[in-house]
Write a protein that holds these residues in place. Structure first.
Motif, mmCIF file in Angstrom:
data_model
loop_
_atom_site.group_PDB
_atom_site.id
_atom_site.type_symbol
_atom_site.label_atom_id
_atom_site.label_comp_id
_atom_site.label_asym_id
_atom_site.label_seq_id
_atom_site.Cartn_x
_atom_site.Cartn_y
_atom_site.Cartn_z
ATOM 1 N N PRO A 545 0.517 -1.113 0.166
ATOM 2 C CA PRO A 545 0.358 0.009 -0.167
ATOM 3 C C PRO A 545 0.887 1.193 -0.059
ATOM 4 N N GLY A 546 0.627 2.516 -0.284
ATOM 5 C CA GLY A 546 1.098 3.045 -0.523
ATOM 6 C C GLY A 546 1.883 3.988 -1.552
ATOM 7 N N CYS A 547 2.559 3.063 -2.652
ATOM 8 C CA CYS A 547 3.134 3.130 -3.602
ATOM 9 C C CYS A 547 2.957 3.195 -5.098
ATOM 10 N N SER A 548 2.403 3.954 -5.057
ATOM 11 C CA SER A 548 2.180 5.416 -6.391
ATOM 12 C C SER A 548 0.690 4.280 -7.212
ATOM 13 N N LYS A 549 -0.101 2.941 -6.665
ATOM 14 C CA LYS A 549 -0.551 2.212 -7.989
ATOM 15 C C LYS A 549 -1.528 3.034 -8.781
ATOM 16 N N THR A 550 -2.836 3.639 -7.810
ATOM 17 C CA THR A 550 -3.416 3.755 -8.740
ATOM 18 C C THR A 550 -3.248 5.795 -8.690
ATOM 19 N N LEU A 551 -2.201 6.453 -8.913
ATOM 20 C CA LEU A 551 -1.676 7.630 -8.991
ATOM 21 C C LEU A 551 -0.874 7.181 -10.159
ATOM 22 N N THR A 552 -0.109 5.652 -10.697
ATOM 23 C CA THR A 552 0.472 5.801 -12.014
ATOM 24 C C THR A 552 -0.623 5.730 -12.650
ATOM 25 N N ALA A 553 -2.022 5.024 -12.326
ATOM 26 C CA ALA A 553 -3.362 4.688 -12.930
ATOM 27 C C ALA A 553 -3.597 6.209 -14.016
ATOM 28 N N LYS A 554 -3.766 7.129 -12.834
ATOM 29 C CA LYS A 554 -4.655 8.110 -13.012
ATOM 30 C C LYS A 554 -3.137 9.313 -13.975
ATOM 31 N N ALA A 555 -1.758 8.535 -14.137
ATOM 32 C CA ALA A 555 -0.824 9.535 -15.206
ATOM 33 C C ALA A 555 -1.192 9.302 -16.112
ATOM 34 N N VAL A 556 -1.323 7.766 -16.796
ATOM 35 C CA VAL A 556 -1.497 6.935 -17.636
ATOM 36 C C VAL A 556 -3.144 7.681 -18.359
ATOM 37 N N ALA A 557 -4.004 8.241 -17.720
ATOM 38 C CA ALA A 557 -5.216 8.500 -18.293
ATOM 39 C C ALA A 557 -4.853 10.013 -18.533
ATOM 40 N N THR A 558 -4.510 11.032 -17.754
ATOM 41 C CA THR A 558 -4.198 12.181 -17.819
ATOM 42 C C THR A 558 -3.606 12.165 -19.405
ATOM 43 N N GLU A 559 -2.444 11.282 -18.984
ATOM 44 C CA GLU A 559 -0.574 11.476 -20.577
ATOM 45 C C GLU A 559 -1.465 11.130 -21.576
ATOM 46 N N SER A 560 -2.011 10.257 -22.150
ATOM 47 C CA SER A 560 -2.266 9.659 -23.261
ATOM 48 C C SER A 560 -3.926 10.149 -23.267
ATOM 49 N N GLY A 561 -4.535 10.559 -22.792
ATOM 50 C CA GLY A 561 -6.177 11.415 -23.164
ATOM 51 C C GLY A 561 -6.984 10.383 -23.975
ATOM 52 N N LEU A 562 -6.591 9.528 -23.425
ATOM 53 C CA LEU A 562 -8.034 8.891 -23.867
ATOM 54 C C LEU A 562 -9.323 8.611 -22.564
ATOM 55 N N ASN A 563 -10.275 8.405 -22.913
ATOM 56 C CA ASN A 563 -11.100 7.706 -22.722
ATOM 57 C C ASN A 563 -10.955 7.093 -20.966
ATOM 58 N N PHE A 564 -11.015 8.132 -19.357
ATOM 59 C CA PHE A 564 -11.667 7.003 -18.390
ATOM 60 C C PHE A 564 -12.111 6.574 -17.483
ATOM 61 N N ILE A 565 -12.274 5.349 -17.069
ATOM 62 C CA ILE A 565 -13.090 5.132 -16.448
ATOM 63 C C ILE A 565 -13.083 4.178 -14.963
ATOM 64 N N ALA A 566 -13.008 4.682 -14.045
ATOM 65 C CA ALA A 566 -12.819 4.120 -12.848
ATOM 66 C C ALA A 566 -13.548 3.403 -11.941
ATOM 67 N N VAL A 567 -13.180 2.335 -11.338
ATOM 68 C CA VAL A 567 -13.963 1.714 -10.694
ATOM 69 C C VAL A 567 -13.454 1.484 -9.926
ATOM 70 N N LYS A 568 -14.546 1.043 -8.565
ATOM 71 C CA LYS A 568 -13.643 0.441 -7.270
ATOM 72 C C LYS A 568 -14.526 -0.898 -7.414
ATOM 73 N N GLY A 569 -13.505 -2.094 -7.128
ATOM 74 C CA GLY A 569 -13.979 -3.367 -6.383
ATOM 75 C C GLY A 569 -15.339 -3.341 -6.193
ATOM 76 N N ALA A 570 -15.288 -3.299 -4.350
ATOM 77 C CA ALA A 570 -16.364 -3.068 -4.166
ATOM 78 C C ALA A 570 -17.337 -2.399 -4.535
ATOM 79 N N GLU A 571 -17.421 -1.348 -5.115
ATOM 80 C CA GLU A 571 -18.555 -0.470 -5.583
ATOM 81 C C GLU A 571 -19.637 -1.735 -7.004
ATOM 82 N N LEU A 572 -18.751 -2.567 -7.161
ATOM 83 C CA LEU A 572 -19.812 -3.999 -8.487
ATOM 84 C C LEU A 572 -20.295 -4.643 -7.416
ATOM 85 N N THR A 573 -20.010 -4.544 -6.143
ATOM 86 C CA THR A 573 -21.296 -5.974 -5.610
ATOM 87 C C THR A 573 -22.227 -5.488 -5.052
#
Length: 782
Positions: A545-573
């Motif tokens: 925990p705390g090693c920038s996994k989520t932050l890395t995903a946000k950077a991918v979305a920002t730098e690529s300019g692609l449409n981004f859908i973020a989902v927390k696994g618990a939200e789907l249950t």
């Protein structure tokens, strides 16, 4: 002047021929009221403005109440008039009216050829049609009749055109006798050069971008409708008027194509949709039959059915309209060998009643897809016209992934609004002077510092030239991109992350890997195809925990300019059966519609746990996720990112190539990474001279990136307490050392010492060892 008498339409006894079909049956009292005698002509008017001509006749039915003023009309008369049973109409006598002589009648075969054995045809249908028409008192265009051969074969014909040299032809009723000529429309020798079917019918691409292929297919069908290819008549086996179904997502241009199709030189364009149908199911079926009869009576004609699923869908939601698929099937079957083209539009062809999607009805299906980059550039070029450059359209077209034509139109309109605002700001640099009552009314307005100068007299410059073309710039589009979201993403209330790679310390190797995964399919597709490389479908980030996994995903979305859908696994249950599976499918459906796009599953271990360790509900959600990522339906243009702190609990099927192709370990930051994190976090913070970033990077060994950020925040809080104390305590201005106070305002080494003293390392060596063992293929539990 008294109001005209309203008559109520009632049915007359059915008849198998046109004989007596245009008689208007009235009671003797009503005939006297209108001043009509038997056989005289009269006009019928409905409330919607339609009218027809009929022959006055006496009704023999005494069961009707005379006070209701009933008028009996045959079914052909009602269809020709366009009225319904129970409608209120008015009737007026035609003075000196006369049925005109039909010099030439053109009929067309509308019988169902599938039910007719053509081997028994005696080839004398012109004479048979003449016999059928010669036995009736009146005919008109747009009505059908039957003719029989000597072998008992029956065919159905429709009167398409009537020519008459008499001035009384304006009444619309004609008589056919032995002096009249008859022609079958399919006979080349009988079609005059002035016949409407010889006109050129085509759809132009003017004002449409990105749909050249679809327009070419439509024009191909139109050439078949004319029945002539390079001077060669088509054989009768060719069904030239097969219906066309346009389908595709919302906003891709289906209605736009339909509207352009109506601009071709048709004799008649008929629209069938919810706006044209507003009665019960039975009444709407009659309306459909009348609309198709009108199209057949004015060939070549076009029948348009937009949003077909709303009137003939597999799951009918609008009960006021009803499912009209049976009525449409019957009418489409009657259109064979006619010059009537039917074009329908729908979002999903599977939502349409399957009986309509057969070779004999809606025979051709043309997809209107979400535009790719080339199509988006064409659309933008068409929209902006002279207000923008081709280079600007190309730059925006490359960035608007998942935008349909409707979204691009909204984007351009917003950009144009910003351009207008900018233009107004540069030209409107004057303000009217507010004057008091004491000031002279003759004094003129002060404009740009000049007295006695009206607004119309202000000087013109190159920047304020009203005749200059307004130009949309890249900056205008940049503002508009923040306001417009793709249609497929509007239901997802998600703020696009604004995290750059420069905001993440020590991400060099991860950045390189992710750029290859995201950029190669978009920029180097041809080279990938040359090497038979397929785009990766999924990437899993795992680590403490705390090693920038989520932050890395946000950077991918920002730098690529692609449409981004973020989902927390618990939200789907969900506690409801099937609801979680539906949520997973909906996420992937939206991502496909907005492709190219990125789906980010945070805490994926909550839905992707190994099947032996989960219940039935978790098993179903996992199975749905596996099928969506690598099932029968291709996951094209969608990249799945996921993050977890517990990779060992994930199901092995989820981790195989084809689903999560790359497993990236996000380890605790190294010394160089810690140093970069400290520099990033303190680059906007005033630091004292005694703060040594190199020393801090060594002292924070074993801390995660999030913990290092927290250490910096605690150091800033310590400096903030000192600032508050300095500001709130009164001091003598003469003895204050401003330089010393400024130094105390900064974050110092003791502040960081205090923060480090209270910091806790949550990543133990055992945890790091467990991730490394799992990475190496071991099964050691954390």
């Amino acid at each position: 002047m008294s109001e005209p008498t309203a008559f109520t339409v009632r049915p007359s006894p059915p008849t198998s021929s046109l004989d007596g079909a245009f008689r208007v049956h009235l009671t003797a009292k009503d005939l006297d009221l209108l001043g009509l005698k038997l056989g005289e002509l009269c006009t019928l008017h409905s409330g919607d403005g339609s009218s027809a001509v009929g022959i006055a006749w006496r009704s023999l039915d005494t069961s009707q109440k005379p006070q209701l003023h009933p008028v009996k009309l045959s079914e052909p008369m009602r269809d020709s008039f366009g009225c319904k049973l129970g409608s209120q109409i008015t009737i007026k006598k035609i003075n000196n009216g006369k049925i005109a002589h039909a010099d030439r009648v053109v009929v067309i075969d509308v019988s169902d050829n599938d039910k007719i054995d053509l081997t028994k045809d005696d080839k004398s249908w012109k004479w048979r049609c003449g016999m059928a028409l010669g036995n009736v008192e009146a005919i008109t265009t747009g009505v059908a009749f039957e003719a029989s051969s000597r072998k008992g074969l029956r065919k159905r014909f429709l009167i398409e055109h009537i020519e008459s040299s008499e001035a009384t032809a304006a009444t619309g009723l004609y008589v056919f006798d032995d002096r009249s000529q008859i022609a079958l429309q399919d006979e080349e020798s009988e079609v005059t050069p002035e016949a409407p079917i010889t006109r050129s019918i085509a759809v132009t691409s003017e004002g449409i971008g990105g749909l050249n292929k679809q327009i070419e297919l439509l024009n191909k069908r139109l050439s078949r409708l004319i029945g002539d290819i390079r001077g060669k008549r088509l054989p009768p086996q060719v069904q030239r008027n097969g219906g066309i179904l346009l389908y595709g997502p919302e906003g891709t241009g289906k209605t736009l194509l339909l509207n352009h199709l109506t601009q071709a030189p048709w004799k008649k364009v008929v629209r069938i949709d919810q706006s044209a149908l507003a009665g019960t199911t039975s009444k709407n079926q009659v309306s459909v039959r009348n609309l198709f009869a009108e199209a057949v009576a004015h060939q070549p004609s076009l029948v348009i059915m937009d949003n077909l699923e709303s009137i003939a869908g597999t799951q009918q939601r609008d009960f006021t309209v009803g499912n009209l698929a049976p009525a449409l099937v019957a009418e489409l079957d009657r259109l064979r060998n006619t010059h009537v083209l039917v074009v329908a539009a729908a979002h999903n062809p599977n939502d349409i009643d399957k009986s309509l999607r057969t070779p004999g009805r809606l025979r051709y299906e043309i997809e209107i897809p979400i535009p790719d980059m080339r199509a988006r550039i064409q659309i933008l070029k068409v929209m902006q016209g002279e207000t923008g450059t081709a280079e600007l359209a190309e730059a925006i077209g490359e960035r608007t992934h998942g935008f349909v034509g409707q979204d691009l139109e909204a984007l351009f309109n917003n950009a144009l609004e910003h351009a207008l605002d900018r233009h107004q700001d540069t030209t409107t640099n004057w303000l009217p002077i507010q004057r008091t009552d004491d000031e002279s009314q003759s004094q003129r307005t002060l404009v740009n510092g000049m007295e006695n100068c009206s607004i119309d007299d202000r000087p013109r410059t190159a920047d304020t030239d009203d005749d200059a073309d307004l130009q949309v710039t890249l900056a205008d589009y940049e503002k508009a991109l923040l306001e417009v979201r793709p249609t497929a993403m509007r239901e997802i209330f998600l703020e696009t992350p604004k995290v750059l790679w420069s905001d993440i310390g020590g991400s060099g190797d991860v950045k390189k890997t992710l750029n290859e995964v995201v950029e190669w399919p978009l920029k180097f597709e041809e080279h990938m195809q040359a090497l038979s490389l397929t785009p990766q479908k999924g990437i899993l980030f795992y680590g403490p925990p705390g090693c920038s996994k989520t932050l890395t995903a946000k950077a991918v979305a920002t730098e690529s300019g692609l449409n981004f859908i973020a989902v927390k696994g618990a939200e789907l249950t969900s506690m409801y059966v099937g609801e979680s599976e539906r949520s997973v499918r909906e996420v992937f459906r939206k991502a496909r519609a907005a492709a190219p796009s990125i789906i980010f599953f945070d805490e994926i271990d909550s839905i992707g746990s190994e099947r032996d360790s989960s219940g039935t509900k978790g098993l179903n959600v996992l199975t749905t996720l596996l099928n969506e990522m690598d099932g029968i339906e291709s996951l094209k243009g969608v990249l799945v990112l996921a993050a977890t702190n517990k990779p060992e609990v994930l199901d092995p099927a989820l981790l195989r190539p084809g689903r999560f192709d790359s497993l990236i370990y996000i380890a605790p930051p190294s010394q160089s990474a810690r140093k970069e994190i400290l520099r990033i976090r303190t680059r906007s913070v005033p630091l004292a001279d005694d703060v040594d970033i190199e020393d801090l990077s060594e002292r924070t060994e074993g801390f995660s990136g999030a913990e290092i950020v927290e250490i910096c925040l605690n150091a800033c809080r310590a400096a903030m307490r000192r600032r508050v104390e300095i500001v709130t305590q009164p001091r003598d201005a003469d003895v204050v050392d401003q330089g010393a106070i400024d130094e105390l305002m900064k974050v110092s080494k003791p502040d960081f010492d205090t923060a480090l003293a209270t910091a806790v390392r949550r990543i133990t060596p055992e945890m790091t060892e467990g991730y490394e063992h799992w990475r190496d293929g071991l099964t050691k539990k954390l």
